[in-house]
Scaffold this motif. Structure first.
Motif, short mmCIF file in Angstrom:
data_model
loop_
_atom_site.label_atom_id
_atom_site.label_comp_id
_atom_site.label_asym_id
_atom_site.label_seq_id
_atom_site.Cartn_x
_atom_site.Cartn_y
_atom_site.Cartn_z
N GLY A 172 23.55 -11.60 -23.92
CA GLY A 172 23.05 -12.97 -24.01
C GLY A 172 21.57 -13.08 -23.74
N GLY A 173 20.97 -12.02 -23.23
CA GLY A 173 19.53 -12.00 -22.99
C GLY A 173 19.06 -13.10 -22.07
N ILE A 174 17.95 -13.70 -22.41
CA ILE A 174 17.35 -14.73 -21.56
C ILE A 174 18.22 -15.97 -21.47
N PHE A 175 19.21 -16.10 -22.35
CA PHE A 175 20.06 -17.28 -22.37
C PHE A 175 21.33 -17.11 -21.54
N SER A 176 21.52 -15.94 -20.93
CA SER A 176 22.68 -15.72 -20.08
C SER A 176 22.40 -16.20 -18.66
N GLY A 177 23.46 -16.38 -17.86
CA GLY A 177 23.27 -16.81 -16.48
C GLY A 177 22.50 -18.10 -16.41
N THR A 178 21.40 -18.09 -15.69
CA THR A 178 20.49 -19.24 -15.68
C THR A 178 19.71 -19.22 -16.98
N ALA A 179 20.13 -20.03 -17.93
CA ALA A 179 19.55 -19.99 -19.28
C ALA A 179 18.05 -20.25 -19.23
N GLY A 180 17.30 -19.41 -19.94
CA GLY A 180 15.86 -19.57 -20.02
C GLY A 180 15.08 -18.87 -18.94
N LYS A 181 15.76 -18.24 -17.98
CA LYS A 181 15.05 -17.56 -16.89
C LYS A 181 14.70 -16.15 -17.33
N PRO A 182 13.41 -15.80 -17.41
CA PRO A 182 13.03 -14.46 -17.85
C PRO A 182 13.23 -13.43 -16.74
N GLY A 183 13.29 -12.17 -17.14
CA GLY A 183 13.44 -11.08 -16.18
C GLY A 183 13.70 -9.78 -16.90
N PRO A 184 13.76 -8.66 -16.18
CA PRO A 184 14.04 -7.37 -16.81
C PRO A 184 15.36 -7.40 -17.57
N GLN A 185 15.34 -6.83 -18.76
CA GLN A 185 16.49 -6.71 -19.65
C GLN A 185 17.04 -8.06 -20.14
N ARG A 186 16.29 -9.13 -19.94
CA ARG A 186 16.69 -10.44 -20.45
C ARG A 186 15.86 -10.73 -21.71
N PHE A 187 16.27 -10.08 -22.80
CA PHE A 187 15.48 -10.11 -24.02
C PHE A 187 15.58 -11.47 -24.72
N ASN A 188 14.54 -11.74 -25.53
CA ASN A 188 14.44 -13.05 -26.16
C ASN A 188 13.77 -12.91 -27.53
N GLY A 189 14.60 -12.77 -28.57
CA GLY A 189 14.05 -12.64 -29.91
C GLY A 189 13.61 -11.22 -30.21
N LEU A 190 14.55 -10.27 -30.21
CA LEU A 190 14.20 -8.87 -30.41
C LEU A 190 13.64 -8.64 -31.81
N THR A 191 12.56 -7.86 -31.88
CA THR A 191 11.94 -7.53 -33.16
C THR A 191 11.75 -6.04 -33.35
N GLY A 192 11.75 -5.25 -32.28
CA GLY A 192 11.48 -3.83 -32.43
C GLY A 192 12.08 -3.01 -31.30
#
Length: 723
Positions: free
Chosen positions: A307-327
């Motif tokens: 779920g990346g950055i949208f898991s847990g507390t949605a929108g909270k950034p952090g290690p392994q909390r990806f958001n829009g992977l491109t590469g």
């Protein structure tokens, strides 16, 4: 030379000197970018492709970076440089990149600036554009690696030298895209995904002569395995790209794994263990890892929280909390590199506004480093509920002002929930989130966003318990019809209000109110939301409209009604208006625009104007307190005008397009001096390109934080000034 301005009923006359104003003692800082340009570096605003060398250098590419760093190089959390030749003079970046031991191969596009660039072999003919591969020296990507000879004259022309290292794959009309979808390179061969032509092409990496090709439907990203076989993503323009494995000669192999349901594969890579890594930009927001198992491959692990950055507390950034992977890529030590841009590869240029990150992870999953280029065409506004919290167009930052310049900020929240709220107008209107104004009304915080051209106003609410950091689409005030033509269920015209009456964050039919009155909302450059929640809309020639805040409805949305618009005629001495800011505490209105004696230059259309007036007792008996002649010289180089202003505490802060901030005493109109960017940012500020690109906040100790949009290098300027 002095100019004197007085008016009937004025309490003061302002003497405006043409002498250079005093430079105020302000500390320069910034938010939103790992690097401030003090050392000449910045993190680019978008990354859509990466290639990794065995020693851990990461080569990037993207269609656009405002200052030309589309193709950049990073290592160990530092920007080593950028290739150049991908920005301006008809050149653009692209969505693919590959490296071998000698070269970097960069997908780019080449145009002719609407026919203004003319030289056969260097630029395409009028009405045409090229899509292809620029070959550069691996150790210095600014240096072209030609594979065609040039004559003596061309050898002195940098554009001709770049052209001699450019391989044209497709030529197309200017209104048609035929981008390169993927690249892979060995020391001997270059593989190219010719996506729109449904084939994979193979070139000699030294001569750049085509050796062979084979059919493949919409090929995208490519990855070479250590045995010489080639992995590819096919059907890459659809919603379900699939994996295909080819032998070195291009024969299909039958061992490619089927991707899990709902996977949106964005990139692929192989590592030294023979594993296949797939960057999944679907709801998982993870890197999927596949390992050889007998005759096929099985999913053996993942990198990243599901779920990346949208898991847990949605929108909270952090290690392994990806958001829009491109590469995704891997070095010889097994470290994994992941790029994101908040949305993914295939969403026009909005990725340039949602924030780029590049991260490195050790084989055990520990994050080793990260660089961030999070802001573009964006401003900042102090959170009225939290004094050390700052909103931008789609992010929240936390401040620790005890730290050195450029280190005071921490990325704390991503506001745009594209899976939960796909109707968010940022996806359906302009390409960037917008300039923020945050207000606390009836105990609730609301975020208002104006767009780059001041056409419409987006309104968001928050529900931290249910939605974490996400901003919930709450209201929308439409201007002209064309900018909102893709909004779901919209009325067949502009000039309407939408409110999320059922609280689901979707633009449902029946939630729109069309403005059928004579007080039109569409048209004008001024938006302002005062501290009481009233919205002020400034029309160029039709005066000022006021939409009064009507409280909060049952779903938690602020209420506005087009049937209850208050209209104010254009106040003297103006003939055209550009901005109006209302101070509810003092019942004062600050207005800027043009007069009969000071008309506009029609070539400049975002500026605040040439005259600035404060009116007192606006609601009962409007009285002009003072009038100021503003900086205005459209023939100067650089141009000298003002593009935005704000009122805070005892001062008016106004910013030029080149970034200089003018400070005026709010009560007298006297200019006190200017704030200029300091050495912390290389003494440079990019063009302020929006009509609401400045805000200010007075702190309890009397210090002012002044935020200014900084177009050039992925950040917002933060000036700290204590009078």
């Amino acid at each position: 030379m002095l100019k004197l301005f007085c008016a009937l009923g004025a309490l003061a006359c302002i003497h405006a000197s043409e002498a250079a104003p005093r430079v105020l003692d302000a500390r320069t800082s910034w938010i939103g970018n790992t690097f401030g340009y003090g050392q000449g570096t910045w993190a680019q605003i978008n990354i859509t492709a990466i290639a990794v060398t065995p020693d851990g250098r990461v080569f990037t590419n993207a269609p656009w970076d405002e200052s030309g760093a589309e193709a950049s190089v990073y290592k160990n959390g530092q920007m080593l440089g950028f290739a150049g030749g991908t920005h301006g003079w008809g050149n653009y970046g692209g969505n693919a990149i590959a490296v071998n031991k000698r070269y970097a191969f960069i997908a780019i596009a080449v145009g002719n600036e609407k026919g203004r660039l003319v030289k056969p072999g260097v630029w395409p003919g009028s009405g045409r554009q090229w899509f292809g591969v620029s070959r550069r020296e691996l150790g210095e990507t600014k240096r072209a690696a030609p594979f065609r000879s040039t004559d003596a004259a061309d050898a002195k022309d940098p554009h001709a030298v770049l052209a001699s290292s450019f391989l044209t794959i497709n030529e197309a009309p200017t209104d048609k895209r035929e981008d390169i979808g993927g690249l892979a390179a060995s020391d001997a061969l270059l593989y190219v995904s010719n996506t729109t032509q449904d084939r994979i092409e193979v070139y000699d990496a030294d001569s750049m002569q085509k050796k062979r090709q084979w059919d493949a439907h919409e090929p995208g990203r490519l990855a070479l395995a250590s045995d010489g076989s080639l992995w590819a993503l096919l059907d890459s323009l659809g919603e379900n790209p699939r994996l295909v494995h080819y032998s070195a000669s291009g024969a299909p192999l039958d061992d490619a794994p089927a991707l899990p349901k709902d996977t949106l594969a964005a990139d692929i890579a192989t590592d030294g263990q023979g594993r296949l890594l797939v960057a999944d930009n679907g709801v998982r927001q993870q890197v999927l890892i596949f390992t050889r198992d007998g005759r096929g491959y099985r999913e053996s692990g993942t990198l990243g929280e599901r779920g990346g950055i949208f898991s847990g507390t949605a929108g909270k950034p952090g290690p392994q909390r990806f958001n829009g992977l491109t590469g995704v890529g891997v070095d010889a030590a097994g470290n994994v590199y992941v790029s994101t841009n908040g949305i993914g590869v295939r969403h026009d240029t909005i990725g340039a506004g949602l924030g780029a990150t590049l991260e490195s992870y050790a084989p055990d999953g520990r994050r080793l480093w990260q660089v961030q280029g999070l802001l573009f065409v964006d401003g900042a506004w102090i959170d009225p509920s939290r004094p050390n919290s700052v909103y931008t167009g789609n992010k929240r930052f936390e401040l620790d002002l005890s730290k050195p310049p450029g280190e005071e900020w921490k990325y704390a929240g991503f506001l745009t929930g594209r899976f939960r709220y796909p109707d968010d107008p940022v996806f359906h209107t302009d390409q960037w989130p917008g300039m923020p104004i945050a207000r606390k009304l009836d105990g609730r915080t609301f975020l208002y966003l104006t767009d780059m051209y001041a056409d419409h106003l987006k309104i968001y609410r928050f529900d931290a318990k249910r939605d974490g950091e996400l901003a919930i689409p709450s209201g929308f005030i439409a201007g002209r019809a064309r900018p909102v033509e893709h909004v779901p269920n919209r009325p067949p015209a502009g000039d309407w209000i939408w409110r999320d009456t059922n609280g689901n964050g979707r633009f449902d039919a029946g939630e729109f109110q069309l403005n059928t009155g004579t007080a039109r909302i569409a048209g004008g450059w001024g938006w302002w939301v005062d501290t009481k929640g009233d919205i002020w809309r400034t029309s160029d020639v039709k005066g000022i409209r006021r939409l009064r805040y009507g409280g909060v409805d049952q779903a938690g949305n602020p209420v506005y009604d087009v049937a209850k618009i208050t209209s104010y005629a254009m106040p003297a001495p103006f003939t055209e208006l550009r901005r109006a800011i209302y101070d509810a505490d003092t019942d004062s209105l600050y207005v800027s625009g043009y007069t009969a004696d000071e008309p506009p230059d029609r070539g400049f259309w975002k500026e605040v104007g040439r005259r600035f007036v404060r009116y007192d007792h606006w609601s009962t008996n409007p009285t002009q307190r003072y009038a100021i002649d503003l900086p205005w010289d459209t023939k100067a180089k650089p141009v000298s005008t003002l593009i935005g202003f704000t009122v805070e505490g005892r001062y008016v802060f106004a910013v030029e397009p080149v970034g200089t901030v003018h400070v005026y005493d709010k009560d007298s109109g006297q200019e006190l001096g200017v704030i200029k960017p300091g050495p912390e940012v290389g003494g440079a500020s990019g063009w302020v390109d929006v009509p609401n690109g400045i805000s200010a906040s007075r702190r309890p100790d009397g210090e002012y934080l002044v935020f200014v949009e900084e177009d050039a290098r992925g950040k917002v300027m933060m000036y700290r000034w204590k009078p």
